[in-house]
Write an enzyme that holds these catalytic residues in place. Sequence first.
Site, PDB file in Angstrom:
ATOM      1  N   HIS A   8       0.812  -1.217   0.000  1.00  0.00           N
ATOM      2  CA  HIS A   8       0.000   0.000   0.000  1.00  0.00           C
ATOM      3  C   HIS A   8       0.846   1.269   0.000  1.00  0.00           C
ATOM      4  CE1 HIS A   8       0.561  -0.066   4.471  1.00  0.00           C
ATOM      5  NE2 HIS A   8       0.480   1.234   4.328  1.00  0.00           N
ATOM      6  N   ASP A  58       0.103  -7.564   1.530  1.00  0.00           N
ATOM      7  CA  ASP A  58       0.590  -6.191   1.675  1.00  0.00           C
ATOM      8  C   ASP A  58       2.114  -6.136   1.711  1.00  0.00           C
ATOM      9  OD1 ASP A  58       0.213  -3.484   1.697  1.00  0.00           O
ATOM     10  OD2 ASP A  58      -0.067  -3.321   3.854  1.00  0.00           O
ATOM     11  N   SER A  65       4.764   2.743   7.905  1.00  0.00           N
ATOM     12  CA  SER A  65       4.450   1.577   7.069  1.00  0.00           C
ATOM     13  C   SER A  65       5.657   1.192   6.218  1.00  0.00           C
ATOM     14  CB  SER A  65       3.258   1.878   6.169  1.00  0.00           C
ATOM     15  OG  SER A  65       2.073   1.997   6.908  1.00  0.00           O
TER      16      SER A  65
END
Length: 540
Positions: free
Chosen positions: A163, A193, A274
């Site tokens: 993402h 992911d 992230s």
Amino acid sequence: MSKIAKIKFPLIQMIAIFAVIIPVILFGASSRPVSEPAAEDGRPARGAVSFGAQSAPNVDVPRAVQGFATVFADVAEAVVPTVVSVIPTKIDTVVFTNNPFHQFFPEGWNPFEDFFGGGRNRRGPGQGQQPQQPQPRREERRQQGLGSGVIVSSDGYILTNSHVISGAAEIEVKLSDGRSFAADIVGEDSLSDVAVIKIRDRVSNLPVAYLGDSDKLRPGDWAVAIGNPFSLTSSVTMGIVSALGRATPMPGRRGGASFQDFIQTDAAINPGNSGGALVNIKGELIGINTMIYTQSGGNMGIGFAIPINMARRIMEDLIHDGRVSRGWIGVSIQELDQTTRDAFGLAPETRGVLVGDVFKDQPAYKAGIQRGDVITNIGGRTTETLNQLRNSVAAVRPGQTVPVEFLRNGRRHTVRVTVTSRDESEVASAHGASTAEDEPQSAAAGQILGMTVGSITGELRGRLNLQNNVQGVIVTEVQQGSQAAQEGFRINDIILEVNRRPVPAIGDYSRVVKDLKAGDSVLFLIMRDGRTFYLAIRIR
């Protein structure tokens, strides 16, 4: 002596006196020591006040704690150079015109000249002149994001989140030492992911993270998160491993929670973290920070990271094959709760995953696994939850044969299953070949739990696309607020078995349920949308 002389002498005396007094007045104040307080503001002179205690606190720090005092700083010093800022840029091309109403108001038309005249021969709307199409303009609009990544090879491979880089036209990577590089996407897997990017330039001797073993983690282990939250590069936070094997809803991501096995941590993770590193107290990479649970938009002490063992396998597939291959054995599975254990006659301590359906000609079918079996282990990995079983099977490479342990009628069995690839499999839902004549539908028969069942007529078979070998009763009505509605029954559900007994007709169904009473556990085998599953309830 003359009068003038008498006046002059006192004047000379007065001048002499003033010559002595005036310098004292003018220079007396400035000749005071600098350290003396200034009377006008009352501030203490420098050195007049002693700050801080004269000796350090007399605290007896155990030797073990003294050795632990710098461990997090040592971890940060070793790991921070391996964590990078990942800056993706999305580019949208917008086509527009300065005059969106050119059909009605041609370019250059001036309403004042048109109505009042102005010596120019320009026609306005409605005067027979075809409006000229204005030249469209194209404009690129660039939108930058920010995430983190971990260097996993000295020549520039970087592990991050899907993402973070999904949809990026350009990617910039910034190292902690200030160097900046362009990077390309090697591959990404939205189901887990995980993504891999690589620095475009020819580089070598980059600092590389040491990949640990996430299978050895235990709740309570120390955890250190390193990343770039809110553009604050190389931020280090500390916490513990709060839990293992977490699966969470992921809105907008294909596959939802299908392939998740998150490490939960209370080390502060925020937007921008992230793709960053989660390391243990030895500085070994144990996870890739991925997401947080929040109601405020910031850290609330609940963060999630992809275990490095899972991320590493996916990374290697993406680098070497360009795609991720996941194992598939061809079963539909469901949780084994206490009501289901009671219905199957299993001991309360039994742990495993219930097989709700076995697809014909698939690996599990060929190995002899049946509907109603409880799978407890695959390839040496315990499977107590749906998530564990999914990930255990997905981690097996297609073509590999693994032992599968399961319970059937209370007895333990082991078979060997040759795993295939889910992408290459056709999910079949056909079952036995027995047939039966259609019976008249009985809308009122089989009333139980606030639902009504009936026979499967030829019309219903055609409308629901049911094969002739599907034998059971169909749910025709579910009363609002009833126990059946609360337990999840739906209209058009096909009930194939009740308490492990087939119910191909209304009469069979009625004989099985007629003696049921409050407190009894009932196990239904249901077909819905071509798939079968068990539903265990306790009658209230």
